[in-house]
Design a protein around this motif. Structure first.
Motif, PDB file in Angstrom:
ATOM      1  N   VAL A  38     -13.548  -8.887  -3.339  1.00  0.00           N
ATOM      2  CA  VAL A  38     -13.331  -8.472  -1.961  1.00  0.00           C
ATOM      3  C   VAL A  38     -13.410  -9.710  -1.077  1.00  0.00           C
ATOM      4  O   VAL A  38     -14.320 -10.521  -1.221  1.00  0.00           O
ATOM      5  N   VAL A  39     -12.453  -9.839  -0.194  1.00  0.00           N
ATOM      6  CA  VAL A  39     -12.444 -10.957   0.753  1.00  0.00           C
ATOM      7  C   VAL A  39     -13.465 -10.633   1.841  1.00  0.00           C
ATOM      8  O   VAL A  39     -13.306  -9.652   2.584  1.00  0.00           O
ATOM      9  N   ALA A  40     -14.516 -11.432   1.924  1.00  0.00           N
ATOM     10  CA  ALA A  40     -15.651 -11.130   2.798  1.00  0.00           C
ATOM     11  C   ALA A  40     -15.272 -11.014   4.270  1.00  0.00           C
ATOM     12  O   ALA A  40     -15.888 -10.231   5.001  1.00  0.00           O
ATOM     13  N   ASP A  41     -14.256 -11.735   4.716  1.00  0.00           N
ATOM     14  CA  ASP A  41     -13.895 -11.650   6.127  1.00  0.00           C
ATOM     15  C   ASP A  41     -12.790 -10.623   6.403  1.00  0.00           C
ATOM     16  O   ASP A  41     -12.307 -10.517   7.523  1.00  0.00           O
ATOM     17  N   ASN A  42     -12.446  -9.829   5.401  1.00  0.00           N
ATOM     18  CA  ASN A  42     -11.488  -8.741   5.591  1.00  0.00           C
ATOM     19  C   ASN A  42     -12.293  -7.466   5.846  1.00  0.00           C
ATOM     20  O   ASN A  42     -12.749  -6.800   4.915  1.00  0.00           O
ATOM     21  N   LEU A  66     -22.059  -5.692  -8.180  1.00  0.00           N
ATOM     22  CA  LEU A  66     -21.975  -6.632  -9.299  1.00  0.00           C
ATOM     23  C   LEU A  66     -21.109  -6.107 -10.427  1.00  0.00           C
ATOM     24  O   LEU A  66     -20.603  -6.886 -11.239  1.00  0.00           O
ATOM     25  N   GLU A  67     -20.893  -4.787 -10.480  1.00  0.00           N
ATOM     26  CA  GLU A  67     -20.058  -4.214 -11.535  1.00  0.00           C
ATOM     27  C   GLU A  67     -18.639  -4.786 -11.501  1.00  0.00           C
ATOM     28  O   GLU A  67     -17.979  -4.875 -12.530  1.00  0.00           O
ATOM     29  N   ARG A  68     -18.177  -5.198 -10.327  1.00  0.00           N
ATOM     30  CA  ARG A  68     -16.840  -5.816 -10.247  1.00  0.00           C
ATOM     31  C   ARG A  68     -16.810  -7.130 -11.013  1.00  0.00           C
ATOM     32  O   ARG A  68     -15.877  -7.395 -11.773  1.00  0.00           O
ATOM     33  N   GLU A  69     -17.815  -7.949 -10.803  1.00  0.00           N
ATOM     34  CA  GLU A  69     -17.894  -9.228 -11.517  1.00  0.00           C
ATOM     35  C   GLU A  69     -18.036  -8.989 -13.020  1.00  0.00           C
ATOM     36  O   GLU A  69     -17.418  -9.675 -13.829  1.00  0.00           O
ATOM     37  N   TRP A  70     -18.833  -7.998 -13.400  1.00  0.00           N
ATOM     38  CA  TRP A  70     -19.009  -7.692 -14.823  1.00  0.00           C
ATOM     39  C   TRP A  70     -17.685  -7.256 -15.445  1.00  0.00           C
ATOM     40  O   TRP A  70     -17.377  -7.630 -16.580  1.00  0.00           O
ATOM     41  N   CYS A  71     -16.912  -6.469 -14.704  1.00  0.00           N
ATOM     42  CA  CYS A  71     -15.593  -6.041 -15.214  1.00  0.00           C
ATOM     43  C   CYS A  71     -14.650  -7.231 -15.329  1.00  0.00           C
ATOM     44  O   CYS A  71     -13.921  -7.343 -16.321  1.00  0.00           O
ATOM     45  N   ARG A  72     -14.656  -8.115 -14.339  1.00  0.00           N
ATOM     46  CA  ARG A  72     -13.806  -9.306 -14.432  1.00  0.00           C
ATOM     47  C   ARG A  72     -14.166 -10.120 -15.664  1.00  0.00           C
ATOM     48  O   ARG A  72     -13.286 -10.606 -16.385  1.00  0.00           O
ATOM     49  N   ALA A  73     -15.461 -10.250 -15.936  1.00  0.00           N
ATOM     50  CA  ALA A  73     -15.903 -10.989 -17.120  1.00  0.00           C
ATOM     51  C   ALA A  73     -15.456 -10.278 -18.402  1.00  0.00           C
ATOM     52  O   ALA A  73     -15.050 -10.936 -19.370  1.00  0.00           O
ATOM     53  N   ALA A  74     -15.518  -8.956 -18.416  1.00  0.00           N
ATOM     54  CA  ALA A  74     -15.082  -8.196 -19.598  1.00  0.00           C
ATOM     55  C   ALA A  74     -13.577  -8.344 -19.811  1.00  0.00           C
ATOM     56  O   ALA A  74     -13.122  -8.524 -20.945  1.00  0.00           O
ATOM     57  N   PHE A  75     -12.798  -8.284 -18.736  1.00  0.00           N
ATOM     58  CA  PHE A  75     -11.358  -8.499 -18.866  1.00  0.00           C
ATOM     59  C   PHE A  75     -11.080  -9.902 -19.413  1.00  0.00           C
ATOM     60  O   PHE A  75     -10.235 -10.075 -20.287  1.00  0.00           O
ATOM     61  N   GLY A 121     -16.956  -2.412   0.021  1.00  0.00           N
ATOM     62  CA  GLY A 121     -18.267  -3.044   0.056  1.00  0.00           C
ATOM     63  C   GLY A 121     -18.167  -4.515  -0.329  1.00  0.00           C
ATOM     64  O   GLY A 121     -17.142  -4.981  -0.815  1.00  0.00           O
ATOM     65  N   ASN A 122     -19.210  -5.245  -0.075  1.00  0.00           N
ATOM     66  CA  ASN A 122     -19.268  -6.667  -0.418  1.00  0.00           C
ATOM     67  C   ASN A 122     -19.471  -6.843  -1.917  1.00  0.00           C
ATOM     68  O   ASN A 122     -20.141  -6.025  -2.561  1.00  0.00           O
ATOM     69  N   ASP A 123     -18.937  -7.917  -2.454  1.00  0.00           N
ATOM     70  CA  ASP A 123     -19.100  -8.194  -3.881  1.00  0.00           C
ATOM     71  C   ASP A 123     -20.575  -8.327  -4.265  1.00  0.00           C
ATOM     72  O   ASP A 123     -20.974  -7.891  -5.340  1.00  0.00           O
ATOM     73  N   CYS A 124     -21.381  -8.898  -3.392  1.00  0.00           N
ATOM     74  CA  CYS A 124     -22.797  -9.087  -3.725  1.00  0.00           C
ATOM     75  C   CYS A 124     -23.520  -7.749  -3.897  1.00  0.00           C
ATOM     76  O   CYS A 124     -24.552  -7.681  -4.566  1.00  0.00           O
ATOM     77  N   ASP A 125     -22.968  -6.688  -3.328  1.00  0.00           N
ATOM     78  CA  ASP A 125     -23.554  -5.350  -3.459  1.00  0.00           C
ATOM     79  C   ASP A 125     -22.950  -4.555  -4.615  1.00  0.00           C
ATOM     80  O   ASP A 125     -23.398  -3.445  -4.904  1.00  0.00           O
TER      81      ASP A 125
END
Length: 184
Positions: free
Chosen positions: A117-121, A135-144, A129-133
């Protein structure tokens, strides 16, 4: 969490044969040993739902319940999605699985919702929501990224039925694979 557990329990009541079904399919190797319990809010029955995808009769309901379990809302994947992704990718590559189109759709949703998510969008932050809130998004990116070769093999499979993966879906999945390298 209770609703997800109840949905899995209902699935098991409707399809008790799936719980006893062999789980030696190559796409599900390691599924029973995966760290499902480490994912907050993850029902214990995800391996059974994944096995259910291989059953002609139970497959549609397994996919529906699994989709609900792996999503926390319309805009958020659950913490269990990253653990499920390797199995979803491998199952989507199985040519004769009836649930293949639905699996591809679930992969596309996971890929789309795991984009940073672009923080200033403001609109994007409001919806996702913010990426820092999340973390499942980052975990999915790592899994991909960890399973990029399997996903690329699926996307490059020349025997795929026409229309199984649209150009937009293909682009979304490729972006999910390539994004992790850009963020590292």
């Amino acid at each position: 969490m209770a609703a997800k557990e109840a949905a899995v329990a209902q699935f098991l009541r409707e399809y008790p044969q799936i719980e006893q079904a062999e789980s030696d399919h190559p796409a599900l190797v390691g599924c029973a040993e995966a760290a499902w319990s480490r994912a907050p809010g993850c029902p214990a029955g995800i391996p059974v739902l994944l096995r259910g995808l291989l059953d002609q009769a139970a497959g549609p309901e397994a996919l529906r319940v699994l989709g609900n379990v792996l999503m926390d809302s319309v805009f958020h994947v659950s913490a269990a999605m990253s653990t499920a992704l390797p199995f979803l990718i491998r199952l989507a590559a199985v040519p004769d699985i009836a649930m293949r189109p639905g699996l591809v759709d679930l992969l596309v949703v996971a890929a789309e919702l795991s984009q940073p998510v672009v923080a200033d969008n403001e609109r994007q932050v409001l919806l996702l929501g913010n990426d820092c809130d999340h973390l499942e998004r980052e975990w999915c990116r790592a899994a991909f990224a960890a399973h990029a070769s399997a996903l690329r093999a699926l996307l490059e499979d020349e025997t795929l039925p026409d229309g199984l993966i649209s150009a937009d879906d293909r682009e979304c999945l490729l972006k999910a694979v390539e994004l992790q390298g850009d963020l590292s």
